[in-house]
Design an enzyme around this catalytic site. Structure first.
Site, PDB file in Angstrom:
ATOM      1  N   LYS A  43       0.848  -1.376  -0.128  1.00 39.28           N
ATOM      2  CA  LYS A  43       0.097  -0.376  -0.266  1.00 39.28           C
ATOM      3  C   LYS A  43       1.152   1.374  -0.323  1.00 39.28           C
ATOM      4  O   LYS A  43       0.586   2.312  -0.569  1.00 39.28           O
ATOM      5  CB  LYS A  43      -0.899   0.255   1.062  1.00 39.28           C
ATOM      6  CG  LYS A  43      -1.812   1.121   1.155  1.00 39.28           C
ATOM      7  CD  LYS A  43      -3.062   1.023   2.000  1.00 39.28           C
ATOM      8  CE  LYS A  43      -3.031   1.060   3.276  1.00 39.28           C
ATOM      9  NZ  LYS A  43      -3.976   1.074   4.643  1.00 39.28           N
ATOM     10  N   GLU A  49      10.311  -4.268   3.867  1.00 38.46           N
ATOM     11  CA  GLU A  49      10.643  -6.448   4.289  1.00 38.46           C
ATOM     12  C   GLU A  49      10.599  -6.478   2.459  1.00 38.46           C
ATOM     13  O   GLU A  49      10.761  -6.616   2.199  1.00 38.46           O
ATOM     14  CB  GLU A  49       9.491  -6.891   5.283  1.00 38.46           C
ATOM     15  CG  GLU A  49      10.353  -7.125   6.709  1.00 38.46           C
ATOM     16  CD  GLU A  49       8.930  -6.220   7.488  1.00 38.46           C
ATOM     17  OE1 GLU A  49       9.014  -6.142   8.906  1.00 38.46           O
ATOM     18  OE2 GLU A  49       9.306  -4.697   6.395  1.00 38.46           O
ATOM     19  N   GLY A 103      -5.556  -4.167   5.423  1.00 42.55           N
ATOM     20  CA  GLY A 103      -4.547  -5.426   4.910  1.00 42.55           C
ATOM     21  C   GLY A 103      -5.266  -6.749   4.761  1.00 42.55           C
ATOM     22  O   GLY A 103      -5.828  -7.400   3.889  1.00 42.55           O
ATOM     23  N   ARG A 104      -5.603  -6.809   5.456  1.00 45.90           N
ATOM     24  CA  ARG A 104      -6.449  -7.750   6.175  1.00 45.90           C
ATOM     25  C   ARG A 104      -7.932  -8.074   5.491  1.00 45.90           C
ATOM     26  O   ARG A 104      -8.953  -8.737   5.411  1.00 45.90           O
ATOM     27  CB  ARG A 104      -6.408  -7.944   7.607  1.00 45.90           C
ATOM     28  CG  ARG A 104      -7.191  -6.815   8.642  1.00 45.90           C
ATOM     29  CD  ARG A 104      -6.591  -7.261  10.145  1.00 45.90           C
ATOM     30  NE  ARG A 104      -7.204  -5.619  10.928  1.00 45.90           N
ATOM     31  CZ  ARG A 104      -6.297  -5.124  10.943  1.00 45.90           C
ATOM     32  NH1 ARG A 104      -5.533  -5.007  10.475  1.00 45.90           N
ATOM     33  NH2 ARG A 104      -7.419  -4.097  11.630  1.00 45.90           N
ATOM     34  N   GLU A 189      -5.618  -9.190  14.622  1.00 43.41           N
ATOM     35  CA  GLU A 189      -5.003  -8.248  14.295  1.00 43.41           C
ATOM     36  C   GLU A 189      -5.917  -7.018  14.507  1.00 43.41           C
ATOM     37  O   GLU A 189      -5.601  -6.018  14.622  1.00 43.41           O
ATOM     38  CB  GLU A 189      -4.319  -7.947  12.926  1.00 43.41           C
ATOM     39  CG  GLU A 189      -3.908  -6.593  12.776  1.00 43.41           C
ATOM     40  CD  GLU A 189      -2.181  -6.725  11.752  1.00 43.41           C
ATOM     41  OE1 GLU A 189      -3.006  -6.771  10.310  1.00 43.41           O
ATOM     42  OE2 GLU A 189      -1.583  -6.974  11.687  1.00 43.41           O
ATOM     43  N   HIS A 220      -6.791 -35.348  15.048  1.00 41.82           N
ATOM     44  CA  HIS A 220      -5.835 -36.206  16.290  1.00 41.82           C
ATOM     45  C   HIS A 220      -4.980 -35.074  16.248  1.00 41.82           C
ATOM     46  O   HIS A 220      -3.318 -35.411  16.780  1.00 41.82           O
ATOM     47  CB  HIS A 220      -4.938 -36.900  14.478  1.00 41.82           C
ATOM     48  CG  HIS A 220      -5.651 -37.439  13.935  1.00 41.82           C
ATOM     49  ND1 HIS A 220      -6.228 -38.924  15.099  1.00 41.82           N
ATOM     50  CD2 HIS A 220      -6.939 -37.942  12.987  1.00 41.82           C
ATOM     51  CE1 HIS A 220      -7.688 -39.587  14.374  1.00 41.82           C
ATOM     52  NE2 HIS A 220      -7.984 -39.292  13.007  1.00 41.82           N
ATOM     53  N   LYS A 327       7.173  -1.933  13.739  1.00 39.83           N
ATOM     54  CA  LYS A 327       8.502  -1.427  12.432  1.00 39.83           C
ATOM     55  C   LYS A 327       9.338  -0.167  12.504  1.00 39.83           C
ATOM     56  O   LYS A 327      10.017  -0.234  11.634  1.00 39.83           O
ATOM     57  CB  LYS A 327       7.272  -0.938  10.873  1.00 39.83           C
ATOM     58  CG  LYS A 327       6.025  -2.807  10.346  1.00 39.83           C
ATOM     59  CD  LYS A 327       5.163  -2.297  10.030  1.00 39.83           C
ATOM     60  CE  LYS A 327       4.620  -3.754   8.842  1.00 39.83           C
ATOM     61  NZ  LYS A 327       3.804  -3.446   8.344  1.00 39.83           N
TER      62      LYS A 327
END
Length: 361
Positions: A43, A49, A103-104, A189, A220, A327
């Site tokens: 964005k 990163e 973002g999410r 978040e 399991h 960040k």
């Protein structure tokens, strides 16, 4: 993964999501540089990163293709068009997103470009239509029949009245094996907050820890904890009525899920360690089959559920200041890792770890 059966078999899609050389190498060794299109999704187009990965990939591509103009191999999805142009991506190869898109919650925007390329625009529009149908249901349906509201209120009931601090998402479908990851990010978040919108500390529990796994595997793995642990964890079972392959196995898969839900509810009275308390809540969501429309509706259902809970808790689900703090601290630590002497003021713990790192590299 969920819509793989709708994908064009001529295309192969890979994601690099971590600034980790091993992950990058795992992807690069699978691809043909001549035939690969890289989509850089950022964005702000300043995330360290993401840009570090992009720079690494660009260098790799230049080494593989020589001195050719490689700009045709890159597309950007960003709200910062000028920064993408400065990086070297032509204006015509930039897809814009609005700055307010988090973002999410962004797969419905141009961030969903990899999905659109893989399944084609017609199917991508069906995906959007499924989300829109859930949007309409949420905004128009009375609360007693409103699925996001009901799921949200159930969560409030378990979290704030029974002290549950976790929620399990269990899809009994291989196609939905990553669905828990999506909801984990969206929920934790968004609602992992301890301050209200009025800047007051909360005195109640907010967003739960989201855990989960594909159904058959999780039985399991950690279902024993769900059945007999001292505290209970509400479970969402997501079931697909019509399987895509080996359809004769589907009734067994459904029965496997329903039997676990029944066991959670009924338990078993014994006078020894085999006693199972029961009365442990679960919600069963049935999809007829996995389609772009159904997946869009399912994802939007959980997004709206998260929003409902944020309203009741009076918190802002659209920020993530904790992540942003990390960040902000990153550049100083990175600089100290690369220097032979300390250049930034760090706490004693971080300083010690930096010094140890320097001693072993």
């Amino acid at each position: 993964a969920a819509l793989k059966s709708y994908a064009d078999p001529r295309f192969h899609c890979y994601f690099i999501s971590n600034v980790d050389g091993s992950e990058i190498q795992d992807v690069l060794k699978k691809i043909d540089p001549e035939k690969t299109l890289f989509i850089i999704s950022s964005k702000s187009f300043t995330t360290l990163e993401t840009l570090s990965n992009a720079n690494a990939v660009r260098q790799w591509l230049q080494e593989k293709l020589g001195q050719k103009d490689i700009s045709s191999h890159f597309i950007a999805v960003t709200a910062a068009r000028e920064k993408a142009i400065q990086w070297g991506i032509p204006d015509a190869q930039i897809f814009s997103i609005w700055d307010f898109v988090g973002g999410r919650y962004s797969v419905w925007s141009a961030i969903g470009l990899p999905v659109a390329l893989m399944i084609g625009m017609n199917h991508f529009y069906e995906f959007l239509d499924g989300a829109h149908a859930m949007d309409h249901h949420f905004s128009q349906t009375e609360f007693s029949k409103n699925l996001p509201v009901l799921l949200g209120l159930l969560g409030i009931w378990y979290i704030n009245f029974f002290g549950c601090q976790q929620q399990a998402i269990i899809p009994y479908a291989h196609e939905l094996r990553y669905f828990r990851n999506v909801i984990q990010q969206a929920d934790m978040e968004s609602n992992g907050k301890s301050v209200t919108r009025a800047n007051q500390p909360v005195d109640y529990t907010t967003g739960p820890v989201i855990l989960g796994q594909q159904g058959g595997d999780s039985q399991h793995s950690f279902f024993q904890h769900l059945h007999q642990a001292p505290h209970f964890t509400p479970v969402d079972f997501i079931l697909i009525a019509k399987g895509t392959h080996f359809k004769a196995l589907q009734p067994l898969l459904i029965a496997s899920a329903l039997s676990q839900a029944e066991a959670l509810m009924k338990g078993r009275a014994e006078k020894n360690h085999q006693s199972i308390p029961g009365n442990r809540p679960s919600t069963v969501l049935f999809l007829e089959k996995i389609t772009p429309h159904a997946l869009g509706s399912l994802m939007a259902l959980y997004e709206h559920k998260i929003f409902v809970q944020s309203v009741i808790w009076d918190i802002n689900p659209f920020d993530q200041f904790g992540v942003e703090l990390g960040k902000q601290l990153l550049p100083g630590i990175l600089n100290d890792l690369k220097q032979s002497h300390k250049t930034h003021e760090q706490d004693a713990s971080t300083t010690g770890l930096i010094q140890y790192y320097r001693s072993i590299v």
